[in-house]
Design an enzyme around this catalytic site. Sequence first.
Site, short mmCIF file in Angstrom:
data_model
loop_
_atom_site.label_atom_id
_atom_site.label_comp_id
_atom_site.label_asym_id
_atom_site.label_seq_id
_atom_site.Cartn_x
_atom_site.Cartn_y
_atom_site.Cartn_z
N GLY A 1 1.06 -2.45 3.32
CA GLY A 1 1.68 -1.13 3.38
C GLY A 1 1.09 -0.34 4.52
N GLN B 1 -1.04 6.89 9.62
CA GLN B 1 -1.98 5.83 10.03
C GLN B 1 -1.69 5.31 11.43
OE1 GLN B 1 -1.34 3.52 6.12
NE2 GLN B 1 -3.47 3.09 6.66
N CYS C 1 -7.45 -0.43 2.65
CA CYS C 1 -6.58 0.40 3.49
C CYS C 1 -6.80 0.00 4.94
CB CYS C 1 -6.95 1.88 3.28
SG CYS C 1 -5.94 3.02 4.24
N LEU C 2 -5.70 -0.12 5.70
CA LEU C 2 -5.85 -0.51 7.11
C LEU C 2 -6.63 0.53 7.91
CD1 LEU C 2 -2.34 -2.08 7.89
CD2 LEU C 2 -4.52 -3.26 7.51
N HIS D 1 -0.21 4.48 -3.24
CA HIS D 1 -1.25 4.58 -2.20
C HIS D 1 -0.63 5.12 -0.90
CE1 HIS D 1 -4.75 2.58 0.12
NE2 HIS D 1 -3.91 2.94 1.05
N GLU D 2 0.55 4.59 -0.53
CA GLU D 2 1.17 5.02 0.74
C GLU D 2 1.69 6.45 0.65
OE1 GLU D 2 0.40 3.19 3.10
OE2 GLU D 2 -0.06 1.39 1.96
N HIS E 1 -0.97 8.86 1.31
CA HIS E 1 -1.25 9.07 2.73
C HIS E 1 -0.42 10.22 3.30
CE1 HIS E 1 -3.99 5.98 4.17
NE2 HIS E 1 -3.32 5.01 3.57
NI NI Z 1 -3.97 3.06 3.17
#
Ligand code: NI
Length: 173
Positions: free
Chosen positions: A46, A51, A95-96, A137-138, A141
Amino acid sequence: MALRKLVYHPDPRLKKKCAPVESIDAETRALMQDMLDTMYEAPGIGLAAPQVGVLKRVLVMDVVKPEEGDAEPFMMANPEVIWESEAMSTYEEGCLSIPDEFADVQRPAEVRVRYMDETGETREIDCDGLLATCVQHEIDHLNGKLFIDYLGPVKRSMITGRMKKRKKERATA
Ligand code: NI
């Protein structure tokens, strides 16, 4: 294929509430496609627009592992949770934007999400399992919230400390 540069924690862009998308135009579609490419390349399941430094309510997801089946990409604009289950589930999240850090986070086990797809159509989907965790989660963000915000202050500041150190190392490398 155009890859975008990932934004790493800590960064003020990851703490902002993102603005809704008014319509799905060519620019939004290009953003969604670039985000999907960037997510697959990382690899991740995701990715949310902040991000990649874009403060818009856009996210992409695909929770199917390449070795487990065909890709099932989602591209969403203005996603919102319109129903959540009382039952909770716990997943170890990463998380990226916070590489190599993982922690258990508890969230509603099932959610219904309304969003605009890449053609501008409004859709609703029921999510459970990993997809439910990922979409929540996304969406977090897009509201400037990270998975580490669910942790206690000690654990959170330890992770942030490690991330700051890595940034410094990267800058002087
Ligand atoms: Ni994340």
